[in-house]
Design an enzyme around this catalytic site. Sequence first.
Site, PDB file in Angstrom:
ATOM      1  N   GLY A  29       5.729  -9.036   6.812  1.00 55.12           N
ATOM      2  CA  GLY A  29       5.203 -10.255   7.429  1.00 55.12           C
ATOM      3  C   GLY A  29       4.785 -10.078   8.875  1.00 55.12           C
ATOM      4  O   GLY A  29       4.637  -8.971   9.370  1.00 55.12           O
ATOM      5  N   HIS A  35      -2.463  -5.594   8.262  1.00 57.77           N
ATOM      6  CA  HIS A  35      -2.005  -6.162   6.981  1.00 57.77           C
ATOM      7  C   HIS A  35      -3.189  -6.773   6.221  1.00 57.77           C
ATOM      8  O   HIS A  35      -3.343  -6.587   5.022  1.00 57.77           O
ATOM      9  CB  HIS A  35      -0.988  -7.285   7.215  1.00 57.77           C
ATOM     10  CG  HIS A  35       0.266  -6.853   7.906  1.00 57.77           C
ATOM     11  ND1 HIS A  35       0.565  -7.211   9.193  1.00 57.77           N
ATOM     12  CD2 HIS A  35       1.303  -6.092   7.495  1.00 57.77           C
ATOM     13  CE1 HIS A  35       1.733  -6.717   9.535  1.00 57.77           C
ATOM     14  NE2 HIS A  35       2.209  -6.016   8.528  1.00 57.77           N
ATOM     15  N   GLN A 151       5.510   7.204   5.189  1.00 53.68           N
ATOM     16  CA  GLN A 151       5.933   6.257   4.152  1.00 53.68           C
ATOM     17  C   GLN A 151       5.002   6.335   2.937  1.00 53.68           C
ATOM     18  O   GLN A 151       5.456   6.413   1.793  1.00 53.68           O
ATOM     19  CB  GLN A 151       5.914   4.851   4.748  1.00 53.68           C
ATOM     20  CG  GLN A 151       5.991   3.720   3.759  1.00 53.68           C
ATOM     21  CD  GLN A 151       6.071   2.375   4.449  1.00 53.68           C
ATOM     22  OE1 GLN A 151       7.113   2.011   4.949  1.00 53.68           O
ATOM     23  NE2 GLN A 151       4.984   1.627   4.471  1.00 53.68           N
ATOM     24  N   SER A 183       0.500  -3.251  15.296  1.00 49.89           N
ATOM     25  CA  SER A 183       1.853  -3.198  14.756  1.00 49.89           C
ATOM     26  C   SER A 183       2.553  -4.498  15.122  1.00 49.89           C
ATOM     27  O   SER A 183       2.346  -5.031  16.224  1.00 49.89           O
ATOM     28  CB  SER A 183       2.624  -2.022  15.372  1.00 49.89           C
ATOM     29  OG  SER A 183       4.011  -2.203  15.176  1.00 49.89           O
ATOM     30  N   SER A 184       3.379  -4.994  14.222  1.00 55.74           N
ATOM     31  CA  SER A 184       4.148  -6.208  14.536  1.00 55.74           C
ATOM     32  C   SER A 184       5.015  -5.963  15.759  1.00 55.74           C
ATOM     33  O   SER A 184       5.315  -6.876  16.516  1.00 55.74           O
ATOM     34  CB  SER A 184       5.022  -6.601  13.340  1.00 55.74           C
ATOM     35  OG  SER A 184       4.242  -6.683  12.170  1.00 55.74           O
TER      36      SER A 184
END
Length: 289
Positions: A29, A35, A151, A183-184
């Site tokens: 989120g 995203h 990842q 990036s968050s």
Amino acid sequence: MKIIRTIDGVKKEIKKHQGHSIGFVPTMGYFHQGHLSLIEKSKKENDVTVVSIFVNPTQFGPNEDFNRYPRDLQRDEALLKELDVDLLFFPNSTEMYPSGYSTYVEVEAMGKVLCGNSRPTHFKGVATVVLKLFNIVNATIAYFGQKDAQQAILLKRMTTDLNLDTSIKVIPIVRDTDGLALSSRNEYLSIEEREAALHLPRALEKAKRQIEAGLKDAPEIKTLIEKELKKSPLITIDYVEVVTLDKLENFLKNQEGQTVDVNMNNTLVAASVRVGKTRLIDNFILGEI
Ligand code: AMP
């Protein structure tokens, strides 16, 4: 857009779409354009798009930022509606890890290098939650960002090793106008820290240009990046690594003691730094994940 908080609910909903391709974008989120680029790609390529938002506790170490990780469901929901996403899966921690939960999956060597060095349990948490999400959503294609290259590579390995039906697509890094990878966690940076953080993409860009100009020696590439990063007193280097893209292995020395040249079609150049308390990662690749 349907918002479903239970695993059973998602499984039931997915069953209604049998025969259709399902694109899946797992996230934590607090959306930014990175995203959204994954979601847009899924929308283009599939009949149905499912997004999950779950700040996964098992991928955070004991002294990491799980509690203060930024969250804004209202804003995220509005963005997903704008993109016409079909289903948002938004479970809570007990839905994903009920009392007595005890099964974990680990991709062995790949999970211990690069980010795995300073975050020893991180990829175990990532692989476990993604495997669970894949079992729940049963997607045709899942979309991941190159921003988290290790990842993506490790999860691809997992899908191959465990014969999963979901295939993985990796989407390029989306950057801010100044070059910093979105990036968050950029949210944590002060103005001075953000300025210092720009050394990371700039150092990588410089290395990329040098490689294009003929620099092929992995330790030299690594040193060049470290030198650039050390120009900022606000930066602490976590790691700079030049490894193979498929296995995340070092370019070893040959019998004469010379390092094997980096492979122009199979190389990951990745770095992680701390700026103040904020950990940032960035990379570039030669080849395709
Ligand atoms: P996160 O919410 O941080 O777990 O990220 C969810 C997905 O978005 C992961 O596959 C990330 O690799 C991807 N992602 C995050 N930042 C970016 C970015 N700047 N560009 C492209 N993808 C990204």
